[in-house]
Scaffold this motif. Structure first.
Motif, PDB file in Angstrom:
ATOM      1  N   THR A 145       0.828  -1.206   0.000  1.00  0.00           N
ATOM      2  CA  THR A 145       0.000   0.000   0.000  1.00  0.00           C
ATOM      3  C   THR A 145       0.862   1.256   0.000  1.00  0.00           C
ATOM      4  N   ILE A 146       1.948   1.245   0.754  1.00  0.00           N
ATOM      5  CA  ILE A 146       2.858   2.405   0.786  1.00  0.00           C
ATOM      6  C   ILE A 146       3.523   2.584  -0.576  1.00  0.00           C
ATOM      7  N   GLU A 147       3.877   1.501  -1.228  1.00  0.00           N
ATOM      8  CA  GLU A 147       4.466   1.613  -2.572  1.00  0.00           C
ATOM      9  C   GLU A 147       3.445   2.210  -3.541  1.00  0.00           C
ATOM     10  N   ASN A 148       2.184   1.811  -3.397  1.00  0.00           N
ATOM     11  CA  ASN A 148       1.133   2.401  -4.242  1.00  0.00           C
ATOM     12  C   ASN A 148       0.977   3.896  -3.972  1.00  0.00           C
ATOM     13  N   PHE A 149       1.110   4.269  -2.711  1.00  0.00           N
ATOM     14  CA  PHE A 149       1.008   5.688  -2.362  1.00  0.00           C
ATOM     15  C   PHE A 149       2.195   6.461  -2.946  1.00  0.00           C
ATOM     16  N   LYS A 150       3.368   5.852  -2.964  1.00  0.00           N
ATOM     17  CA  LYS A 150       4.546   6.491  -3.577  1.00  0.00           C
ATOM     18  C   LYS A 150       4.304   6.720  -5.068  1.00  0.00           C
ATOM     19  N   THR A 151       3.720   5.711  -5.728  1.00  0.00           N
ATOM     20  CA  THR A 151       3.413   5.861  -7.158  1.00  0.00           C
ATOM     21  C   THR A 151       2.402   6.978  -7.367  1.00  0.00           C
ATOM     22  N   PHE A 152       1.410   7.046  -6.488  1.00  0.00           N
ATOM     23  CA  PHE A 152       0.406   8.115  -6.541  1.00  0.00           C
ATOM     24  C   PHE A 152       1.075   9.495  -6.439  1.00  0.00           C
ATOM     25  N   ILE A 153       2.012   9.647  -5.528  1.00  0.00           N
ATOM     26  CA  ILE A 153       2.719  10.926  -5.331  1.00  0.00           C
ATOM     27  C   ILE A 153       3.628  11.224  -6.509  1.00  0.00           C
ATOM     28  N   LYS A 154       4.290  10.205  -7.016  1.00  0.00           N
ATOM     29  CA  LYS A 154       5.182  10.409  -8.167  1.00  0.00           C
ATOM     30  C   LYS A 154       4.398  10.939  -9.363  1.00  0.00           C
ATOM     31  N   LYS A 155       3.238  10.354  -9.652  1.00  0.00           N
ATOM     32  CA  LYS A 155       2.405  10.825 -10.763  1.00  0.00           C
ATOM     33  C   LYS A 155       1.901  12.239 -10.511  1.00  0.00           C
TER      34      LYS A 155
END
Length: 853
Positions: A145-155
Motif C-alpha cells: 500500500t505504501i508503494e502504491n502511495f509512492k506511485t500516486f505521489i510520483k504521478k
C-alpha cells in the motif's frame, strides 16, 4: 471546518441528476461534458463557486452518498480556479482555455467589487487535485500500500513537470526531482503533499486551492485489513502535515474535501463488532449503514386516532437491495420489518469475508425482536476441525440498547442453533449481543466454552513464582484458583478486602491472576498475548464472568521491594517512588492530552513527586482520571502492604500518613469498583480510628469468602501428586501412617481456616508442596522432605522476636519463649511457643533468585 447542509434528494431525483438522458435536445457542449466527466448532460451548479468563495471557512468538507455529484462539482472547481502553468506573463495567470467552459454558466453573471467572478478568480490559482478513489489503490499488505502511495505521489509531481522552479532553492529543487523520480523515504512521503503546496506557493507567489476527492476511501478500504491501525496513522500524518505547515507558511487559500462510499464497504471481520472497537468507533456500523446512504430514514405520517410520525429504515437503492437479497440465502420475513432490514444488511456485510461462512437459521423460532447469525471459519468447514472460535451473533431491537445487549446475550443460553448443540460440537463460542433502535446501536460479547474442551497437555514444570500470565503462557503447572475471581464478581457490595495469610501462601500469585483477568489491554497486540490465558479455567465456565474479562483499569502497587530502614522518611520516599511508577505506567496507556490542563499539571506533579503533592490523595486522583477514559470504576490491588507499616513508626506522623493514604484510597472513593490488600500481618489498618476501617478482613481465623483460595486443599494435593506421578506402595497398605500423603500432612499441612461453612482443615503450604514436588517427581520411595518454607526468606523478624523476649530458656534443644508485651496492662498475657532453636532452623537464608509464591 464547515460541512455543507445539502438536502438529500430522493432516489428518483438522484437518477435524473446523474444518469437519465433527456428527451429534449440540450445544447450542452460535448467538450464540457467530457471535461466535467458527465455522461449525458450537465446541470448548472456553478453557483457553488460563489458559495465556496463566500464561505468563511478555509476548509469545506462535503460528505454525501455516491451519485450525488461530488466529483463533478470538484472537477468544476478545479477547472475554474486552475491557472495556466506555462508561458506566464507577468501578473497574467488566467487560463483562457478553461474560461470558455464557464462563459455561459450562471457564475458568469455574478459580480464582486464591480468585477465578474470570471475576471477576478477564474484561472488565477495553482490547484492541487487529489482523487483517492480512482488514482490510489490499497494493496494486500501495508508495504504494498505504501508503494502504491509512492506511485500516486510520483504521478502527482510529474503532472507539474513543466512549471518554472527558479524561485525554489537548491535543496527544494533536488527534493522535487526525487519526488518526480519516486526516490524518497517514508518520512518524506508523509510530507510530500505539504511540500508540493509550499513549492507551488513559492514558485508562483500565489496561495493554493486544495481539492481532495474521496478522502475517506483509503480508510474504509483498509478497515478490515491487518494493517488498518498502521495505515490510519500514516494517512493521518499526511494530512496533519498539510494543515500544520499551512499554519506557519499560509500557503492554502481554500480547501474543498469530499467523502463517499462507492461500493458496499468491506466489513467482514467480526473483530469489528467487539466492544473495544465499538467504544472507539461507535459510529462505524451505524454511519456506514445510514450516514453513507445504504439505509435512509423514511418519515411517514400515520393518521389513526392520533397523528404521529414513525421513523423507518429503508434500503436506499434497488442495487443495494438486490445485493442484500443475493447475499442472503433465503429472504426470510418476520414481523419486525425494521429489524429484518438491519439483520439482512449485517449478514450481507459479514458475508463478504473470504475466511468465514455466515449461516442463517433454517428453523425460525426467534422472538419477534430477536435475529440470529452464526459465523464459522471456512477452515473449520474444510478440515472438520472445531478447535477454532465460532461466533454466534444475536441481534436485538430494543428501545434501551444497553439492556438490549444483555437480553441478547441471555437469549438461548443452551446455545442450540437449528439442530446443532454448539457446546457439544465446538470448544469455544464467542457470543455477541447487538442491540439497536432507530438512532443508536451497541455491542457486547462473552465467551462460552464447549462441554468437551480439552485441558492443556499435562504440564511437566513446577512454578513457584508470582506472574500468573507468564506461568500460563509457559504452560507451567498451576492449581486453578480462578474461582476467586467469580467470588469477587458476585460480591459487588464489598468495596475493600484485607487478605492476610502466612508467607508463601499464594497471595502475590492470586493478585497477579486478578490483575490479568480484569485489566483492559492497551492495544490489540497485548490483547492477543493475554486473551487465551483463562480459557478452560474455572472462572470461564460461568459465561457471565467473562463479561468482566479485560474491561477495567487496574491499579497495582507492590510494597515487597521496600528495603528502606524503618524510619519515616525512608518509607515515605519508597511509597512516593511506587506511586510515581504507577502514574508513568498509565500515562503510556491513555491519551494523556485529553485530560484537562489542571489534571495534566497535577498528574505531572505526582509523577515527578514535586513539593506540595499530597501523598494521601494520589491514587484517588488517578481513579478519577482513568474513569474518564475507561468509563468504568477502577480496581486497586496492593501486595504486601504490611512492608511499609512498622510498630516503631506508631509514635511518628508517618504512621498516620500511611493510614490516611489507605483511608482515602479505599473509603469514600466513588471511582473504586473494588480493592484488595494482601499481607502477612493485620497491622496498621486494625484500629477503629485508622480511617481505613471499611475493610472486609479475611484471615485464617475467619474468612467467609476465600477460605479455599489460598494454600492447597486435600483434593488439590491429590491432583498435584497424581500429575507428577508421586506415590508409594505403602499408600495401599494398612500402614497408612507411613504413606507419603500422611508424611506431607504432618510436614506441610498444619493449617486450618475458619469459614462460614465450618473449619477447613489440613490446608497445605503451597510453596513447600511445590518445592517437594520439584525434587520428587516420578518417585515412589526415598522421598526428600526438607524445610523449604523457613529458608524462603530472611529470618529478621524471628531473630528480633527471640532477642526481645523477656524470657528465653533452652533445655535439650527446645525452649519455652515467654514474649512480654510493652503495655503494662497486657503484661500478664503470655505467648508460649514451643520450637526447636538449634542453628539449623534459625540461620539466615537469602536467595534472591529463588522464585516465590
Amino acid at each position: 471546518m464547515a460541512e455543507s447542509k445539502l438536502k438529500r434528494v430522493t432516489e428518483n431525483e438522484n437518477q435524473d441528476f446523474t444518469v437519465e438522458p433527456p428527451n429534449k435536445k440540450r445544447k450542452e457542449r460535448s467538450d464540457l461534458l467530457k471535461k466535467f466527466k458527465c455522461k449525458y448532460f450537465y446541470i448548472d451548479k456553478s453557483l457553488l463557486i460563489k458559495e465556496f468563495l463566500q464561505n468563511g471557512s478555509k476548509i469545506v468538507c462535503i460528505t454525501r452518498p455516491s451519485g450525488y455529484g461530488k466529483t463533478t462539482n470538484l472537477i468544476m472547481l478545479r477547472y475554474f480556479f486552475e491557472m495556466n502553468y506555462e508561458n506566464i506573463k507577468e501578473n497574467e495567470f488566467q487560463n483562457l482555455q478553461n474560461k470558455k467552459y464557464f462563459e455561459n454558466l450562471l457564475i458568469s453573471k455574478e459580480k464582486e467589487d464591480d468585477q465578474t467572478y470570471l475576471d477576478k478568480y477564474q484561472g488565477k490559482y495553482p490547484v492541487i487535485y487529489l482523487d483517492f478513489s480512482s488514482d490510489f489503490k490499497i494493496g494486500k499488505t501495508f508495504e504494498v500500500t505504501i508503494e502504491n502511495f509512492k506511485t500516486f505521489i510520483k504521478k502527482l509531481f510529474r503532472s507539474y513537470k513543466n512549471i518554472n522552479l527558479k524561485n525554489l532553492d537548491k535543496y527544494d529543487k533536488e527534493q522535487w526531482e526525487n519526488f518526480q523520480s519516486g526516490i524518497f523515504s517514508l518520512y518524506e512521503l508523509k510530507e510530500s503533499i505539504s511540500f508540493l503546496c509550499l513549492s507551488l506557493n513559492e514558485a508562483f507567489n500565489k496561495q493554493i486551492i486544495l481539492l481532495i476527492d474521496n478522502y475517506d476511501s483509503p480508510i474504509l478500504n483498509t478497515v478490515n485489513t491487518s494493517f488498518y491501525n498502521e495505515f490510519f496513522k500514516f494517512y493521518k500524518d499526511v494530512f496533519l502535515n498539510i494543515f500544520k505547515e499551512d499554519k506557519y507558511y499560509h500557503y492554502l487559500f481554500k480547501t474543498f474535501i469530499t467523502g463517499n462510499l462507492n461500493k458496499i464497504p468491506i466489513l467482514m471481520n467480526y473483530e469489528m463488532l467487539k466492544k473495544d472497537y465499538i467504544e472507539k468507533h461507535r459510529e462505524i456500523i451505524w454511519t456506514l449503514l445510514v450516514g453513507y446512504g445504504y439505509l435512509i430514514y423514511d418519515y411517514r405520517t400515520v393518521t389513526t386516532n392520533f397523528d404521529f410520525k414513525i421513523v423507518k429504515l429503508e434500503i436506499r437503492t434497488n442495487d443495494v437491495s438486490e445485493f442484500i437479497k443475493n447475499k442472503l440465502s433465503s429472504w426470510k420475513q418476520f414481523y419486525n420489518e425494521f429489524l429484518d432490514k438491519y439483520y439482512s444488511i449485517i449478514y450481507s456485510l459479514l458475508s463478504l469475508s473470504d475466511e468465514c461462512e455466515v449461516v442463517t437459521k433454517k428453523k425460525f423460532n426467534e422472538n419477534d425482536n430477536i435475529r440470529e447469525l452464526l459465523i464459522i471459519p471456512k477452515k473449520n468447514l474444510k478440515s472438520n476441525n472445531n478447535k477454532n472460535d465460532i461466533v454466534y451473533i444475536i441481534i436485538n431491537y430494543n428501545d434501551i440498547v444497553k439492556e438490549g445487549c444483555i437480553e441478547a446475550l441471555d437469549y438461548n443460553e443452551n446455545l442450540e442453533f437449528d439442530d446443532i448443540k454448539l457446546k457439544e460440537k465446538y470448544d469455544k463460542i464467542i457470543k455477541f449481543g447487538i442491540a439497536f433502535n432507530e438512532k443508536i446501536c451497541d455491542v457486547i460479547y462473552e465467551i462460552n466454552y464447549g462441554n468437551k474442551i480439552k485441558e492443556k497437555e499435562m504440564q511437566k514444570e513446577i512454578y513457584t513464582g508470582e506472574e500468573f500470565q507468564y506461568a500460563s503462557n509457559k504452560n507451567f503447572y498451576l492449581i486453578d484458583k480462578t474461582k476467586m475471581i467469580s467470588k469477587l464478581i458476585n460480591h459487588e457490595g464489598i468495596i475493600a478486602y484485607l487478605i492476610t495469610r502466612p508467607r508463601r501462601f499464594g497471595k502475590s500469585l492470586n493478585l497477579s491472576m486478578i490483575k490479568e483477568f480484569f485489566e483492559k489491554p492497551i492495544n490489540e497486540k497485548e490483547n492477543e498475548d493475554k486473551k487465551f490465558v483463562f480459557d478452560g479455567l474455572e472462572v470461564s465456565k460461568n459465561r457471565k464472568n467473562m463479561r468482566h474479562f479485560h474491561k477495567y483499569p487496574v491499579i497495582f502497587l507492590n510494597f515487597k521491594g521496600n528495603k528502606s530502614k524503618e524510619d519515616g522518611s525512608s518509607i515515605i520516599n519508597f511509597l512516593k517512588t511506587e506511586i510515581s511508577s504507577v502514574f508513568i505506567y498509565y500515562k503510556n496507556r491513555i491519551d494523556f492530552n485529553k485530560l484537562s490542563s489542571y489534571q495534566q499539571e497535577e498528574w505531572n506533579k505526582i509523577e515527578q513527586m514535586s513539593d506540595g503533592v499530597i501523598l494521601q490523595n494520589t491514587i484517588k486522583f488517578l481513579c478519577t482520571c482513568l474513569k474518564e477514559f475507561y468509563k468504568r470504576r477502577c480496581i486497586i490491588l496492593i501486595d504486601e502492604y504490611d512492608k511499609i507499616f512498622s510498630e516503631k513508626l506508631k509514635s511518628e506522623s508517618t504512621f498516620g500518613t500511611i493510614q490516611t493514604f489507605f483511608s482515602r484510597t479505599f473509603k469514600g472513593n466513588d471511582y473504586l469498583r473494588f480493592g484488595m490488600v494482601t499481607g502477612c500481618l493485620d497491622i496498621g489498618l486494625n484500629e477503629l480510628n485508622s480511617g481505613a476501617n471499611n475493610f472486609t478482613k479475611c484471615s485464617l481465623l475467619k474468612d467467609n469468602y476465600f477460605s479455599d483460595c489460598y494454600g492447597f486443599t486435600e483434593d488439590e494435593l491429590k491432583n498435584v501428586l497424581s500429575n507428577f506421578n508421586i506415590s508409594d506402595s505403602k499408600e495401599k497398605s494398612d500402614d497408612i501412617e507411613d504413606g507419603i500423603k500422611e508424611r506431607l500432612k504432618k510436614k506441610y499441612g498444619g493449617y486450618s481456616c475458619v469459614s462460614n461453612i465450618g473449619i477447613i482443615k489440613n490446608i497445605y503450604n503451597p510453596y513447600s508442596i511445590m518445592k517437594f514436588v520439584q525434587k520428587n517427581k516420578n518417585k515412589r520411595d526415598n522421598f526428600e522432605l526438607s524445610n523449604y518454607w523457613i529458608y524462603s526468606e530472611k529470618n529478621e523478624k524471628l531473630k528480633n522476636l527471640l532477642k526481645n523476649s523477656l524470657v528465653a530458656e533452652q533445655e535439650s534443644g527446645y525452649g519455652i519463649i515467654d514474649i512480654g508485651f510493652p503495655n503494662e496492662k497486657e503484661k500478664k498475657k503470655k505467648c508460649l511457643i514451643e520450637m526447636k532453636v538449634n542453628d539449623e532452623n534459625i540461620k539466615e537464608y537469602d536467595n534472591e533468585d529463588d522464585n516465590k509464591i
